[in-house]
Design an enzyme around this catalytic site. Structure first.
Site, PDB file in Angstrom:
ATOM      1  N   THR A  80       0.821  -1.220   0.000  1.00 46.47           N
ATOM      2  CA  THR A  80       0.000   0.000   0.000  1.00 46.47           C
ATOM      3  C   THR A  80       0.850   1.263   0.000  1.00 46.47           C
ATOM      4  OG1 THR A  80      -1.517   1.282   1.404  1.00 46.47           O
ATOM      5  CG2 THR A  80      -0.143  -0.299   2.534  1.00 46.47           C
ATOM      6  N   ASP A  81       0.267   2.368  -0.499  1.00 45.66           N
ATOM      7  CA  ASP A  81       0.984   3.657  -0.441  1.00 45.66           C
ATOM      8  C   ASP A  81       1.146   4.153   0.998  1.00 45.66           C
ATOM      9  OD1 ASP A  81      -1.651   4.428   0.103  1.00 45.66           O
ATOM     10  OD2 ASP A  81      -1.753   5.965  -1.455  1.00 45.66           O
ATOM     11  N   GLU A  82       0.365   3.565   1.939  1.00 44.00           N
ATOM     12  CA  GLU A  82       0.439   4.042   3.329  1.00 44.00           C
ATOM     13  C   GLU A  82       1.791   3.760   3.969  1.00 44.00           C
ATOM     14  OE1 GLU A  82      -2.788   3.695   5.966  1.00 44.00           O
ATOM     15  OE2 GLU A  82      -4.292   3.923   4.401  1.00 44.00           O
ATOM     16  N   TYR A  86      -1.584  -0.364  11.173  1.00 48.00           N
ATOM     17  CA  TYR A  86      -1.827  -1.055   9.900  1.00 48.00           C
ATOM     18  C   TYR A  86      -0.663  -0.809   8.931  1.00 48.00           C
ATOM     19  CZ  TYR A  86      -3.312  -1.384   5.030  1.00 48.00           C
ATOM     20  OH  TYR A  86      -3.352  -1.646   3.676  1.00 48.00           O
ATOM     21  N   LYS A  90       2.271  -3.370   7.295  1.00 45.22           N
ATOM     22  CA  LYS A  90       2.484  -3.567   5.853  1.00 45.22           C
ATOM     23  C   LYS A  90       3.935  -3.206   5.475  1.00 45.22           C
ATOM     24  CE  LYS A  90      -0.319  -4.467   3.095  1.00 45.22           C
ATOM     25  NZ  LYS A  90      -0.822  -5.796   2.586  1.00 45.22           N
TER      26      LYS A  90
HETATM   27  P1  NAD Z   1     -10.319  -6.499   2.544  1.00 47.53           P
HETATM   28  O1  NAD Z   1     -10.267  -6.161   3.994  1.00 47.53           O
HETATM   29  O2  NAD Z   1     -11.526  -6.168   1.747  1.00 47.53           O
HETATM   30  O3  NAD Z   1     -10.069  -8.088   2.359  1.00 47.53           O
HETATM   31  C1  NAD Z   1      -9.052  -8.773   3.034  1.00 47.53           C
HETATM   32  C2  NAD Z   1      -9.274 -10.260   2.798  1.00 47.53           C
HETATM   33  O4  NAD Z   1      -8.231 -10.974   3.467  1.00 47.53           O
HETATM   34  C3  NAD Z   1     -10.593 -10.776   3.377  1.00 47.53           C
HETATM   35  O5  NAD Z   1     -11.218 -11.649   2.466  1.00 47.53           O
HETATM   36  C4  NAD Z   1     -10.162 -11.537   4.639  1.00 47.53           C
HETATM   37  O6  NAD Z   1     -11.039 -12.594   4.986  1.00 47.53           O
HETATM   38  C5  NAD Z   1      -8.788 -12.037   4.219  1.00 47.53           C
HETATM   39  N1  NAD Z   1      -7.922 -12.313   5.374  1.00 47.53           N
HETATM   40  C6  NAD Z   1      -7.680 -11.521   6.439  1.00 47.53           C
HETATM   41  N2  NAD Z   1      -6.840 -12.126   7.298  1.00 47.53           N
HETATM   42  C7  NAD Z   1      -6.526 -13.313   6.737  1.00 47.53           C
HETATM   43  C8  NAD Z   1      -5.680 -14.394   7.134  1.00 47.53           C
HETATM   44  N3  NAD Z   1      -5.009 -14.363   8.278  1.00 47.53           N
HETATM   45  N4  NAD Z   1      -5.587 -15.475   6.323  1.00 47.53           N
HETATM   46  C9  NAD Z   1      -6.283 -15.540   5.153  1.00 47.53           C
HETATM   47  N5  NAD Z   1      -7.100 -14.557   4.741  1.00 47.53           N
HETATM   48  C10 NAD Z   1      -7.211 -13.454   5.519  1.00 47.53           C
HETATM   49  O7  NAD Z   1      -9.010  -5.876   1.918  1.00 47.53           O
HETATM   50  P2  NAD Z   1      -8.768  -5.164   0.502  1.00 47.53           P
HETATM   51  O8  NAD Z   1      -9.171  -3.761   0.605  1.00 47.53           O
HETATM   52  O9  NAD Z   1      -9.297  -6.019  -0.558  1.00 47.53           O
HETATM   53  O10 NAD Z   1      -7.162  -5.200   0.465  1.00 47.53           O
HETATM   54  C11 NAD Z   1      -6.462  -6.296  -0.128  1.00 47.53           C
HETATM   55  C12 NAD Z   1      -4.979  -6.024  -0.058  1.00 47.53           C
HETATM   56  O11 NAD Z   1      -4.686  -4.811  -0.747  1.00 47.53           O
HETATM   57  C13 NAD Z   1      -4.444  -5.846   1.358  1.00 47.53           C
HETATM   58  O12 NAD Z   1      -3.194  -6.462   1.443  1.00 47.53           O
HETATM   59  C14 NAD Z   1      -4.320  -4.332   1.519  1.00 47.53           C
HETATM   60  O13 NAD Z   1      -3.302  -4.010   2.429  1.00 47.53           O
HETATM   61  C15 NAD Z   1      -3.975  -3.923   0.110  1.00 47.53           C
HETATM   62  N6  NAD Z   1      -4.393  -2.546  -0.265  1.00 47.53           N
HETATM   63  C16 NAD Z   1      -5.699  -2.158  -0.162  1.00 47.53           C
HETATM   64  C17 NAD Z   1      -6.076  -0.885  -0.598  1.00 47.53           C
HETATM   65  C18 NAD Z   1      -7.497  -0.395  -0.550  1.00 47.53           C
HETATM   66  O14 NAD Z   1      -7.747   0.768  -0.870  1.00 47.53           O
HETATM   67  N7  NAD Z   1      -8.475  -1.216  -0.208  1.00 47.53           N
HETATM   68  C19 NAD Z   1      -5.091  -0.021  -1.113  1.00 47.53           C
HETATM   69  C20 NAD Z   1      -3.770  -0.449  -1.164  1.00 47.53           C
HETATM   70  C21 NAD Z   1      -3.429  -1.723  -0.758  1.00 47.53           C
HETATM   71  O1  DAU Z   2      -4.072   4.278   0.796  1.00 51.88           O
HETATM   72  C1  DAU Z   2      -4.342   2.910   0.711  1.00 51.88           C
HETATM   73  C2  DAU Z   2      -5.146   2.491   1.916  1.00 51.88           C
HETATM   74  O2  DAU Z   2      -6.448   3.023   1.741  1.00 51.88           O
HETATM   75  C3  DAU Z   2      -5.208   0.984   2.124  1.00 51.88           C
HETATM   76  O3  DAU Z   2      -3.923   0.496   2.354  1.00 51.88           O
HETATM   77  C4  DAU Z   2      -6.123   0.645   3.304  1.00 51.88           C
HETATM   78  O4  DAU Z   2      -6.257  -0.748   3.452  1.00 51.88           O
HETATM   79  C5  DAU Z   2      -7.487   1.255   3.030  1.00 51.88           C
HETATM   80  O5  DAU Z   2      -8.324   1.030   4.157  1.00 51.88           O
HETATM   81  C6  DAU Z   2      -7.373   2.753   2.776  1.00 51.88           C
HETATM   82  O6  DAU Z   2      -6.978   3.443   3.979  1.00 51.88           O
HETATM   83  P1  DAU Z   2      -7.608   4.868   4.366  1.00 51.88           P
HETATM   84  O7  DAU Z   2      -7.457   5.055   5.816  1.00 51.88           O
HETATM   85  O8  DAU Z   2      -7.084   5.935   3.471  1.00 51.88           O
HETATM   86  O9  DAU Z   2      -9.147   4.590   3.938  1.00 51.88           O
HETATM   87  P2  DAU Z   2     -10.522   4.968   4.662  1.00 51.88           P
HETATM   88  O10 DAU Z   2     -11.604   4.679   3.688  1.00 51.88           O
HETATM   89  O11 DAU Z   2     -10.620   4.355   6.020  1.00 51.88           O
HETATM   90  O12 DAU Z   2     -10.405   6.534   4.846  1.00 51.88           O
HETATM   91  C7  DAU Z   2     -10.218   7.394   3.740  1.00 51.88           C
HETATM   92  C8  DAU Z   2     -10.121   8.806   4.278  1.00 51.88           C
HETATM   93  O13 DAU Z   2     -11.412   9.189   4.809  1.00 51.88           O
HETATM   94  C9  DAU Z   2      -9.161   8.979   5.426  1.00 51.88           C
HETATM   95  O14 DAU Z   2      -8.554  10.262   5.346  1.00 51.88           O
HETATM   96  C10 DAU Z   2     -10.027   8.902   6.679  1.00 51.88           C
HETATM   97  C11 DAU Z   2     -11.335   9.514   6.207  1.00 51.88           C
HETATM   98  N1  DAU Z   2     -12.558   8.970   6.831  1.00 51.88           N
HETATM   99  C12 DAU Z   2     -12.760   7.620   6.832  1.00 51.88           C
HETATM  100  C13 DAU Z   2     -13.903   7.082   7.373  1.00 51.88           C
HETATM  101  C14 DAU Z   2     -14.112   5.580   7.402  1.00 51.88           C
HETATM  102  C15 DAU Z   2     -13.527   9.843   7.315  1.00 51.88           C
HETATM  103  O15 DAU Z   2     -13.361  11.074   7.296  1.00 51.88           O
HETATM  104  N2  DAU Z   2     -14.668   9.300   7.848  1.00 51.88           N
HETATM  105  C16 DAU Z   2     -14.901   7.957   7.900  1.00 51.88           C
HETATM  106  O16 DAU Z   2     -15.957   7.525   8.422  1.00 51.88           O
END
Ligand code: NAD
Ligand code: DAU
Length: 340
Positions: free
Chosen positions: A125-127, A149, A153
């Site tokens: 992730t970019d985080e 988190y 990562k």
């Molecule tokens: P998500 O939370 O929607 O899904 C995560 C999945 O992993 C779920 O199906 C969960 O059951 C499974 N899981 C969790 N713990 C596990 C374990 N111990 N063993 C096997 N399975 C397990 O997540 P997402 O948003 O789809 O993210 C997927 C990947 O992409 C993650 O690695 C996350 O860090 C990365 N990522 C997400 C975002 C985003 O914006 N959502 C951005 C950048 C990177």
């Molecule tokens: O940048 C990539 C990441 O994006 C992934 O690695 C993470 O898994 C994914 O959860 C996401 O993280 P963020 O913290 O950026 O996403 P979130 O949707 O939780 O929040 C987006 C922005 O909105 C953040 O600045 C927090 C704000 N926020 C979020 C929630 C849930 C609010 O203001 N109110 C809210 O209720």
């Protein structure tokens, strides 16, 4: 080619399995997912009947069970999506993040080495870079994570690279920005805003609402992950972004406007501790080396996403399990909200 995909029942993993299966119908896929609150078998409806697809419910941090999966399936490659992903949850309970996101990756790397995997793609992730007020992070920027988190990562990325440098394990890493699209669990900003707006409930905005995220359509990310998997240079990391930096308040207002709902639903609440102000990625490496860039316009992607959530009310209700409600009652009451 046999590909072990972990976390395939989550948001990005399930979108990716659909994409990957269409693009490479002859690949065999084993999806290993623990089915946490965020994993949902419904996300792969239709795919489960395919002859080249199998699912096993398992935890990536369980060495014995994972060894069994490697022994039976004998994968050529691993793509690791499995993770705990919600920043707010990592602040109140970091243990599962450390276990899955770091120790789980360690288990996969050991097995990948032992079973002589030809490619190990870690979805990061970019985080991991932390916040940047001006300019953009390149793949060489130092890692400076803010939340538990992001730290879990970043630690995993370091471990992946250590296996490359020490053991020559053929690894790749993608670091993407915030994804949006169908099947995203409704705790994240965009789906949460859509469902609260549809139900005329308050929409919590943290702090002043001016934090910036770079929004990437999940379809674009799936395409980029596949390109990195096919053509990326071993040992390399690739940033994947949407080139679409927006403030949270802009996004929430936009969704309310599309849904024809009142801005009075917006409720400013206490800020997230350690809240990163802005994320920004340079995409010059992936553009130059792999000829990839994002193609979905935010308006088109948002219209499609809103339409999907409107049509999937049952899917949404099924997400709201006891575990989900317990977390949100606690989380929301701390923010001074009484919804859920
Ligand atoms: P998500 O939370 O929607 O899904 C995560 C999945 O992993 C779920 O199906 C969960 O059951 C499974 N899981 C969790 N713990 C596990 C374990 N111990 N063993 C096997 N399975 C397990 O997540 P997402 O948003 O789809 O993210 C997927 C990947 O992409 C993650 O690695 C996350 O860090 C990365 N990522 C997400 C975002 C985003 O914006 N959502 C951005 C950048 C990177
Ligand atoms: O940048 C990539 C990441 O994006 C992934 O690695 C993470 O898994 C994914 O959860 C996401 O993280 P963020 O913290 O950026 O996403 P979130 O949707 O939780 O929040 C987006 C922005 O909105 C953040 O600045 C927090 C704000 N926020 C979020 C929630 C849930 C609010 O203001 N109110 C809210 O209720």
């Amino acid at each position: 080619m046999k590909v072990l995909i972990t976390g395939g029942c989550g948001f990005i993993g399930s979108n990716f399995i659909r994409y990957f299966n269409t693009k490479h119908p002859y690949y065999k896929i084993l999806n290993v997912d623990k089915l946490t609150y965020a994993g949902n078998l419904e996300n792969l409806k239709g795919i489960e009947r395919k002859r080249n697809y199998r699912f096993i419910k398992a935890d990536i941090s369980n060495t014995k069970v994972m060894k069994n999966c490697f022994e039976k399936f004998r994968p050529d490659a691993v793509i690791n999506f499995a993770a705990e992903t919600h920043v707010d949850r990592s602040i109140v309970g970091p243990s599962p993040f450390i276990k899955t996101n770091f120790l789980g990756v360690g288990v996969l790397l050991n097995l990948a080495l032992r079973f002589q995997i030809k490619k190990f793609l870690q979805i990061s992730t970019d985080e991991v870079y932390g916040s940047i007020l001006r300019g953009s992070f390149t793949e060489h920027s130092p890692l400076n994570p803010s939340s538990p988190y992001a730290a879990s990562k970043a630690a995993a990325d370091a471990l992946v690279m250590a296996y490359y440098r020490t053991h020559g394990l053929p690894v790749l890493i993608t670091r993407s920005s915030n994804n949006y699209g169908p099947y995203q669990f409704p705790e994240k900003l965009i789906p949460l805003t859509i469902i609260n707006a549809l139900n005329n409930k308050k929409i919590p905005l943290y702090g002043d609402g001016k934090n910036v995220r770079d929004w990437l359509s999940v379809e674009d990310n799936c395409e980029a992950i596949d390109i990195v998997f096919q053509k990326g240079s071993i040992g390399e990391t690739y940033n994947v972004g949407g080139e679409n930096e927006l403030t949270n308040i802009y996004i929430v207002r936009k969704i309310l406007k599309i849904l024809n709902k009142s801005e009075s639903l917006i409720t400013f609440v206490k800020d997230r501790p350690g809240h990163d102000r802005r994320y920004s990625l340079s995409l010059s490496k992936i553009r130059r080396q792999l000829d990839w860039h994002p193609t979905t316009s935010f308006r088109k992607g948002m219209d499609k996403t809103i339409d999907w959530y409107r049509k999937h009310q049952k899917w949404l209700r099924n997400c709201q399990t006891g575990e989900y409600r317990t977390f949100y009652r606690k989380h929301y009451s701390k923010l001074g909200l009484q919804e859920f």
